[in-house]
Design a protein around this motif. Structure first.
Motif, PDB file in Angstrom:
ATOM      1  N   ASP A  61     -26.106 -67.101  23.608  1.00 24.59           N
ATOM      2  CA  ASP A  61     -26.943 -67.230  22.178  1.00 24.59           C
ATOM      3  C   ASP A  61     -27.763 -68.435  22.055  1.00 24.59           C
ATOM      4  OD1 ASP A  61     -24.777 -68.694  21.991  1.00 24.59           O
ATOM      5  OD2 ASP A  61     -23.993 -67.985  20.288  1.00 24.59           O
ATOM      6  N   MET A  62     -27.724 -69.453  22.787  1.00 26.55           N
ATOM      7  CA  MET A  62     -28.561 -70.594  22.527  1.00 26.55           C
ATOM      8  C   MET A  62     -28.800 -71.324  23.845  1.00 26.55           C
ATOM      9  SD  MET A  62     -26.138 -72.481  19.678  1.00 26.55           S
ATOM     10  CE  MET A  62     -26.672 -72.820  18.276  1.00 26.55           C
ATOM     11  N   ASN A  63     -29.825 -72.249  23.490  1.00 29.49           N
ATOM     12  CA  ASN A  63     -30.083 -72.911  24.863  1.00 29.49           C
ATOM     13  C   ASN A  63     -29.687 -74.401  24.747  1.00 29.49           C
ATOM     14  OD1 ASN A  63     -31.991 -74.924  23.369  1.00 29.49           O
ATOM     15  ND2 ASN A  63     -33.573 -73.351  23.558  1.00 29.49           N
ATOM     16  N   ILE A  64     -29.687 -75.243  25.700  1.00 26.06           N
ATOM     17  CA  ILE A  64     -29.096 -76.398  25.602  1.00 26.06           C
ATOM     18  C   ILE A  64     -29.576 -77.706  24.518  1.00 26.06           C
ATOM     19  CG2 ILE A  64     -30.673 -77.658  27.207  1.00 26.06           C
ATOM     20  CD1 ILE A  64     -28.574 -78.707  28.839  1.00 26.06           C
ATOM     21  N   ASN A  65     -30.878 -77.293  24.300  1.00 26.05           N
ATOM     22  CA  ASN A  65     -31.307 -78.288  23.195  1.00 26.05           C
ATOM     23  C   ASN A  65     -30.656 -77.789  21.759  1.00 26.05           C
ATOM     24  OD1 ASN A  65     -32.898 -79.923  24.647  1.00 26.05           O
ATOM     25  ND2 ASN A  65     -34.643 -78.429  24.739  1.00 26.05           N
ATOM     26  N   GLU A  66     -30.400 -76.486  21.252  1.00 23.01           N
ATOM     27  CA  GLU A  66     -30.035 -76.045  19.943  1.00 23.01           C
ATOM     28  C   GLU A  66     -28.374 -76.807  20.021  1.00 23.01           C
ATOM     29  OE1 GLU A  66     -32.214 -72.023  19.371  1.00 23.01           O
ATOM     30  OE2 GLU A  66     -30.865 -72.059  20.866  1.00 23.01           O
ATOM     31  N   VAL A  67     -27.726 -76.456  21.359  1.00 23.37           N
ATOM     32  CA  VAL A  67     -26.219 -77.037  21.175  1.00 23.37           C
ATOM     33  C   VAL A  67     -26.058 -78.682  21.192  1.00 23.37           C
ATOM     34  CG1 VAL A  67     -24.122 -77.141  22.468  1.00 23.37           C
ATOM     35  CG2 VAL A  67     -25.495 -74.983  22.584  1.00 23.37           C
ATOM     36  N   TYR A  68     -27.120 -79.133  21.870  1.00 21.44           N
ATOM     37  CA  TYR A  68     -27.416 -80.601  21.718  1.00 21.44           C
ATOM     38  C   TYR A  68     -27.493 -81.310  20.279  1.00 21.44           C
ATOM     39  CZ  TYR A  68     -28.974 -85.574  22.488  1.00 21.44           C
ATOM     40  OH  TYR A  68     -29.162 -86.735  22.522  1.00 21.44           O
ATOM     41  N   ASN A  69     -28.652 -80.535  19.581  1.00 23.65           N
ATOM     42  CA  ASN A  69     -28.880 -80.823  18.176  1.00 23.65           C
ATOM     43  C   ASN A  69     -27.795 -80.649  17.280  1.00 23.65           C
ATOM     44  OD1 ASN A  69     -31.573 -81.776  18.829  1.00 23.65           O
ATOM     45  ND2 ASN A  69     -32.547 -79.691  18.473  1.00 23.65           N
ATOM     46  N   ALA A  70     -26.960 -79.870  17.405  1.00 23.36           N
ATOM     47  CA  ALA A  70     -25.747 -79.570  16.765  1.00 23.36           C
ATOM     48  C   ALA A  70     -24.603 -80.604  17.092  1.00 23.36           C
ATOM     49  CB  ALA A  70     -25.157 -78.054  16.822  1.00 23.36           C
ATOM     50  N   LEU A  71     -24.388 -81.176  18.546  1.00 21.26           N
ATOM     51  CA  LEU A  71     -23.417 -81.928  18.550  1.00 21.26           C
ATOM     52  C   LEU A  71     -23.572 -83.458  19.161  1.00 21.26           C
ATOM     53  CD1 LEU A  71     -21.190 -79.109  20.336  1.00 21.26           C
ATOM     54  CD2 LEU A  71     -20.759 -79.734  18.073  1.00 21.26           C
ATOM     55  N   SER A  72     -25.023 -83.779  19.098  1.00 26.13           N
ATOM     56  CA  SER A  72     -25.212 -84.836  19.686  1.00 26.13           C
ATOM     57  C   SER A  72     -24.415 -86.001  19.412  1.00 26.13           C
ATOM     58  CB  SER A  72     -26.609 -85.221  19.887  1.00 26.13           C
ATOM     59  OG  SER A  72     -27.246 -85.070  18.748  1.00 26.13           O
ATOM     60  N   GLU A  73     -24.214 -85.965  17.828  1.00 29.06           N
ATOM     61  CA  GLU A  73     -23.816 -87.260  17.254  1.00 29.06           C
ATOM     62  C   GLU A  73     -22.088 -87.294  17.730  1.00 29.06           C
ATOM     63  OE1 GLU A  73     -25.018 -89.476  15.020  1.00 29.06           O
ATOM     64  OE2 GLU A  73     -26.999 -88.490  15.607  1.00 29.06           O
ATOM     65  N   THR A  74     -21.321 -86.291  17.987  1.00 32.38           N
ATOM     66  CA  THR A  74     -20.052 -86.327  18.095  1.00 32.38           C
ATOM     67  C   THR A  74     -19.617 -86.063  19.697  1.00 32.38           C
ATOM     68  OG1 THR A  74     -19.785 -83.888  17.747  1.00 32.38           O
ATOM     69  CG2 THR A  74     -19.409 -85.457  15.775  1.00 32.38           C
ATOM     70  N   CYS A  75     -20.373 -85.469  20.475  1.00 27.60           N
ATOM     71  CA  CYS A  75     -20.128 -85.436  21.759  1.00 27.60           C
ATOM     72  C   CYS A  75     -21.196 -85.992  22.733  1.00 27.60           C
ATOM     73  CB  CYS A  75     -20.005 -83.882  21.942  1.00 27.60           C
ATOM     74  SG  CYS A  75     -18.885 -82.944  21.090  1.00 27.60           S
ATOM     75  N   SER A  76     -20.527 -86.081  23.936  1.00 28.17           N
ATOM     76  CA  SER A  76     -21.352 -86.532  25.303  1.00 28.17           C
ATOM     77  C   SER A  76     -21.908 -85.191  25.858  1.00 28.17           C
ATOM     78  CB  SER A  76     -20.571 -87.618  26.015  1.00 28.17           C
ATOM     79  OG  SER A  76     -20.271 -88.718  25.189  1.00 28.17           O
ATOM     80  N   PHE A  77     -22.921 -85.515  26.571  1.00 27.46           N
ATOM     81  CA  PHE A  77     -23.200 -84.184  27.469  1.00 27.46           C
ATOM     82  C   PHE A  77     -23.455 -84.431  28.721  1.00 27.46           C
ATOM     83  CE2 PHE A  77     -24.226 -82.974  23.134  1.00 27.46           C
ATOM     84  CZ  PHE A  77     -23.993 -81.423  23.061  1.00 27.46           C
ATOM     85  N   LEU A  78     -23.236 -83.405  29.633  1.00 29.19           N
ATOM     86  CA  LEU A  78     -23.749 -83.338  31.229  1.00 29.19           C
ATOM     87  C   LEU A  78     -24.347 -82.209  31.449  1.00 29.19           C
ATOM     88  CD1 LEU A  78     -23.743 -84.754  34.142  1.00 29.19           C
ATOM     89  CD2 LEU A  78     -21.533 -84.032  34.342  1.00 29.19           C
ATOM     90  N   ALA A  79     -25.539 -82.083  31.824  1.00 23.82           N
ATOM     91  CA  ALA A  79     -26.285 -80.942  31.924  1.00 23.82           C
ATOM     92  C   ALA A  79     -26.251 -80.769  33.394  1.00 23.82           C
ATOM     93  CB  ALA A  79     -27.672 -81.133  31.666  1.00 23.82           C
ATOM     94  N   LEU A  80     -25.768 -79.313  33.567  1.00 25.55           N
ATOM     95  CA  LEU A  80     -25.616 -78.533  34.906  1.00 25.55           C
ATOM     96  C   LEU A  80     -26.799 -77.707  34.875  1.00 25.55           C
ATOM     97  CD1 LEU A  80     -21.644 -78.029  34.955  1.00 25.55           C
ATOM     98  CD2 LEU A  80     -23.017 -80.022  35.684  1.00 25.55           C
ATOM     99  N   VAL A  81     -27.884 -78.301  35.739  1.00 24.48           N
ATOM    100  CA  VAL A  81     -29.186 -77.472  35.629  1.00 24.48           C
ATOM    101  C   VAL A  81     -29.903 -77.461  36.710  1.00 24.48           C
ATOM    102  CG1 VAL A  81     -29.590 -78.051  33.198  1.00 24.48           C
ATOM    103  CG2 VAL A  81     -30.556 -79.396  34.897  1.00 24.48           C
TER     104      VAL A  81
END
Length: 182
Positions: A61-81
């Motif tokens: 239902d979402m792309n990586i940028n939408e999730v990142y914008n919602a959670l970037s303040e509290t979570c770290s990300f590792l993109a598997l692309v």
């Protein structure tokens, strides 16, 4: 299990996400969620103070940028692309990316580096908070000195010694004495 290293896996392919979860669990990571939708991922991620999200470019239902914008303040990300998306993700976010196919050693090293960065960031935040507190205390002492200088006709040095002596005699911090004077 690796202490305080909470991981979530979010890919639109559930089978692939579960394989990655199994791989991570055998390496000692605590995988607390496997999601295919961004809304589910966001809901689950908000439960944890800090977590690492392994995420593909598109979820159901979402792309990586939408999730990142919602959670970037509290979570770290590792993109598997896939390779074509890698530069796009790196340009639009501060995410670390690894390309498919996923190599177990590369994945483990990337995760460990991200968690190490989280620890350093946490220590720096604590240091900043401590320094901000000390600055605030110093401001209070300076204000109190000014008040004492004005109302009691003391010099700056005498005003400081007055606050210091009162602090020692009452067993309170100088900041507490200064707040009382203010």
């Amino acid at each position: 299990m690796r202490a305080n290293q909470v991981v979530m896996v979010a890919l639109n392919n559930l089978e692939k996400a579960e394989k990655i979860r199994d791989m991570l669990c055998t390496e000692g990571y605590e995988v607390v969620a496997v999601c295919t939708s961004g809304s589910e991922l966001i809901r689950r991620a908000l439960i944890y103070d800090q977590c690492l999200i392994l995420i593909g470019y598109n979820l159901v239902d979402m792309n990586i940028n939408e999730v990142y914008n919602a959670l970037s303040e509290t979570c770290s990300f590792l993109a598997l692309v896939n390779e074509p998306y890698k530069s796009f993700v790196q340009e639009s976010t501060d995410m670390f990316c690894i390309s498919n196919p996923i190599n177990k050693v590369v994945l483990g090293n990337a995760i460990d580096m991200i968690f190490q960065g989280q620890k350093k960031l946490h220590k720096l935040k604590e240091k900043v908070e401590s320094l901000e507190c000390k600055i605030e205390e110093r401001k209070n002492i300076e204000k109190a000195k000014g008040i004492l200088m004005e109302t009691m006709g003391l010099s700056e040095n005498e005003a400081f010694k007055y606050i210091q002596k009162t602090s020692m005699m009452t067993g309170r911090k100088m900041d507490e004495v200064a707040k009382e004077i203010i």
